[in-house]
Enzyme design. Structure first.
Site, PDB file in Angstrom:
ATOM      1  CE  LYS A   1      34.075   0.450  22.957  1.00 41.35           C
ATOM      2  NZ  LYS A   1      35.475   0.531  22.545  1.00 41.35           N
TER       3      LYS A   1
ATOM      4  CB  THR B   1      36.936   8.366  28.079  1.00 47.67           C
ATOM      5  OG1 THR B   1      38.132   7.687  28.464  1.00 47.67           O
ATOM      6  CG2 THR B   1      36.980   9.798  28.585  1.00 47.67           C
TER       7      THR B   1
ATOM      8  NE  ARG C   1      33.906  -4.512  27.551  1.00 47.80           N
ATOM      9  CZ  ARG C   1      34.842  -4.501  26.607  1.00 47.80           C
ATOM     10  NH1 ARG C   1      35.312  -5.636  26.125  1.00 47.80           N
ATOM     11  NH2 ARG C   1      35.302  -3.362  26.137  1.00 47.80           N
TER      12      ARG C   1
ATOM     13  CE  LYS D   1      41.899  -0.057  26.374  1.00 49.79           C
ATOM     14  NZ  LYS D   1      40.608  -0.770  26.239  1.00 49.79           N
TER      15      LYS D   1
ATOM     16  CB  ALA E   1      34.606  -6.717  21.632  1.00 50.28           C
TER      17      ALA E   1
ATOM     18  CG  PHE F   1      37.943  -3.903  20.188  1.00 48.97           C
ATOM     19  CD1 PHE F   1      39.023  -3.096  20.511  1.00 48.97           C
ATOM     20  CD2 PHE F   1      37.959  -5.213  20.628  1.00 48.97           C
ATOM     21  CE1 PHE F   1      40.103  -3.595  21.233  1.00 48.97           C
ATOM     22  CE2 PHE F   1      39.033  -5.725  21.358  1.00 48.97           C
ATOM     23  CZ  PHE F   1      40.098  -4.911  21.649  1.00 48.97           C
TER      24      PHE F   1
ATOM     25  CG  PHE G   1      42.178  14.505  20.601  1.00 51.40           C
ATOM     26  CD1 PHE G   1      43.361  14.024  21.155  1.00 51.40           C
ATOM     27  CD2 PHE G   1      41.086  13.648  20.545  1.00 51.40           C
ATOM     28  CE1 PHE G   1      43.454  12.723  21.642  1.00 51.40           C
ATOM     29  CE2 PHE G   1      41.163  12.347  21.016  1.00 51.40           C
ATOM     30  CZ  PHE G   1      42.361  11.890  21.563  1.00 51.40           C
TER      31      PHE G   1
ATOM     32  CD1 TRP H   1      40.957  11.771  28.697  1.00 48.95           C
ATOM     33  CD2 TRP H   1      41.684  13.881  28.695  1.00 48.95           C
ATOM     34  NE1 TRP H   1      42.261  11.752  29.138  1.00 48.95           N
ATOM     35  CE2 TRP H   1      42.734  13.038  29.146  1.00 48.95           C
ATOM     36  CE3 TRP H   1      41.919  15.249  28.606  1.00 48.95           C
ATOM     37  CZ2 TRP H   1      43.985  13.538  29.502  1.00 48.95           C
ATOM     38  CZ3 TRP H   1      43.166  15.745  28.971  1.00 48.95           C
ATOM     39  CH2 TRP H   1      44.187  14.890  29.411  1.00 48.95           C
TER      40      TRP H   1
END
Length: 560
Positions: free
Chosen positions: A74, A76, A97, A108, A276, A304, A384, A412
């Site tokens: 998200k 990214t 954030r 993470k 969140a 999230f 991907f 990405w």
């Protein structure tokens, strides 16, 4: 397979532009910046006033399907979309954030985007940045210390030590501090009582920072924070113990939004960092408003899945700030959808249309949820390498059936170039959609139970809400204090639409259990604790901290 550089290696290979140049793109002068070195700055409060009469740009919210270990991307996507919008000639910036040190050193790793769609300097952003989270931690714990000192110095307010509800915080995962006993060691060491720690990003002080309009509003909200109750059951606030002024003094710089940049030099506001799943999951209103006043498109993300961050962004933040999104981007990956369809993580690299079809209802639910708010949806498939054309075609077909636009995102791997198709689709959606019919899921005048049931039924797909005896007692207190009009912040697992993390996909036939309700009167909402959710995470068996290091020259490695 070619050797792919890590996120931090990609970020360290890029030379940032001086932050004064980034600010100039937004019409902000060097005199309006408070510099934190060459590449970070805070925005002086006068900028908000100077731009007050300027029309707003378009607000684009980025949310996602229910998270899985397969990854969604998200942040990214938010960064890459912003770079893509600038590449197609739109003036865009992003508002995100601030990462918490808990996840950064826990499970993470860093949270500044990934690949060629990152914000920089990523090491600073993921660590101490401009000190905002430390200021929040200190202001919160000052209030807690003043409360305990009041108990020690005679307790003039007649506070019941058993009814102190204001815990301490720290910005690390530390399960051993969830429940503690303080004040041991005799009369000189305080009044013994049970207490505990929450993570800083779950602090009401954090929520207030992100929802306050200015320093005056911040102090007023601090004053309303309920810390404890007297023996007679009367609430005791931060104003009652005289803490609000000192807390605001500690936060006088933290309240100013931070400006940094993406790898491609797009302006990025990064300010505030509530989770969140246990908080309201959005960056500050001040940063969002700055972005809207200084750019044609402001991209922002909420934590999230859409059942958590987006719901709170729309029902809490937009309501309080008077914001209306022009479009909502729902991020998904084929890999994650196959996992929601029952495929094991080890098997996600092979084509499996059956598993994908079984997982797509999760995406459909999140699309439908956003449409309930009367907002147009663009689905971004974060591509991907092993995604097949047949799998992508199936997702596109299902999106079309639901009336949602669709675009592949390759940010990405390709940065802004890989976000141009998504950017074009977002612009097209904003320009061709019918006028906004934005509405909230619940009315603020509803009772707390009605609000929780509306969220559970409409957004989660639950059959209803059950309340434990403790939750019933908490809600009775909310009513007695005349706080039924407060909004609702649901604290729920991020891994399922339900309150059971094991229920993937689009579960049905379930109910939500609220086991506790906490009052955040300063923030303007009550927090409903559901299922097994915790407000202080623990470290995993192999925390990310094991891979993080720094050499003799100060160069950091392993930070994702």
């Amino acid at each position: 397979m070619k050797n792919v550089p890590s996120d931090i290696e990609i970020a360290q290979a890029v030379k940032p532009k001086p932050i004064v140049e980034i600010a100039a793109k937004l019409g902000i002068s060097e005199d309006e910046l408070e510099l934190y070195g060459k590449y970070k700055a805070k925005i002086a409060p006068g900028v908000q006033k100077r731009l007050a009469d300027k029309p707003d740009g378009k607000l684009i919210l980025v949310t996602a399907i229910t998270p899985t270990p397969a990854g969604e991307g998200k942040t990214t996507t938010s960064v890459g979309l912003t770079d893509g919008l600038n590449r197609i000639g739109k003036r865009a910036c992003v508002a995100l954030r601030e990462p918490s040190l808990g996840p950064s050193f826990g499970i993470k790793g860093g949270a500044a985007g990934g690949g060629y769609a990152q914000v920089i300097p990523m090491e600073d952003i993921n660590l101490h940045f401009t000190g905002d989270l430390h200021a929040i931690t200190t202001a919160h714990n000052l209030c807690a210390a003043m409360l305990d000192n009041h108990l020690q110095q005679g307790n003039e307010l007649n506070i019941d030590p058993r009814r102190v509800v204001f815990r301490r915080v720290m910005d690390l995962n530390e399960r051993a501090l969830r429940n503690i006993v303080i004040g041991l060691g005799g009369r000189l060491n305080g009044v013994p009582r049970e207490s505990g720690f929450d993570i800083t990003v779950a602090s009401e002080v954090m929520a207030i920072l992100c929802l306050a309009r200015d320093l005056r509003d911040l102090k007023a909200r601090f004053s309303r924070m309920i810390l404890a109750y007297t023996y007679e059951g009367k609430p005791v606030t931060a104003a009652d113990i005289g803490a609000a002024g000192a807390m605001a003094a500690l936060m006088k710089d933290a309240i100013k939004p931070n400006l940094v940049q993406t790898l491609e030099g797009s302006p990025a506001f990064i300010h505030g960092g509530p989770f969140a799943n246990i908080a309201h999951g959005c960056n500050s209103i001040q940063a969002t408003r700055l972005g809207l006043k200084t750019a044609d498109y402001l991209v922002t993300e909420a934590g999230f899945g859409a059942d958590l961050g987006a719901e709170k962004f729309l029902d809490i933040k937009c309501r309080m700030a008077g914001l209306t999104p022009s479009a909502v981007v729902v991020v998904a990956t084929v890999r994650a959808l196959k996992m929601h369809g029952g495929l094991a993580k080890a098997d996600l690299g092979r084509e499996d249309l059956k598993a994908l079809a079984a997982g797509i209802p999760n995406l459909q639910k999140h699309i439908g949820n956003i449409q309930k708010y009367g907002l147009p949806v663009v689905v971004a498939i974060n591509r991907f390498p092993l995604d097949t054309e047949a799998e992508l075609a199936l997702v596109e077909e299902k999106c079309r059936e639901l009336g949602a636009s669709f675009a592949l995102s390759e940010v990405w791997e390709k940065g802004g170039e890989g976000g141009m198709a998504l950017a074009e689709k977002v612009v097209e959606t904003c320009e061709t959609s019918k006028p906004s019919e934005f509405k909230f899921i619940y009315d603020a005048a509803m009772s707390p139970k009605e609000k929780m049931n509306a969220i559970a039924r409409e957004i989660y797909g639950a059959d209803g809400v059950d309340f434990t005896a403790q939750a019933e007692k908490d809600l009775e207190l909310v009513h007695t204090l005349g706080l039924d009009n407060l909004l609702v912040c649901m604290a729920k697992t991020q891994y399922s639409l339900s309150d059971d993390a094991a229920k993937l996909g689009r579960p049905s036939g379930f109910r939500i259990t609220v086991r506790e309700v906490r009052i955040s009167a300063g923030a303007g909402f009550i927090v409903a604790i559901t299922g097994a959710i915790m407000t202080m995470p623990g470290l995993p068996k192999k925390p990310a901290a094991l891979s993080i290091d720094v050499d003799e020259n100060g160069k950091i490695s392993g930070l994702f």
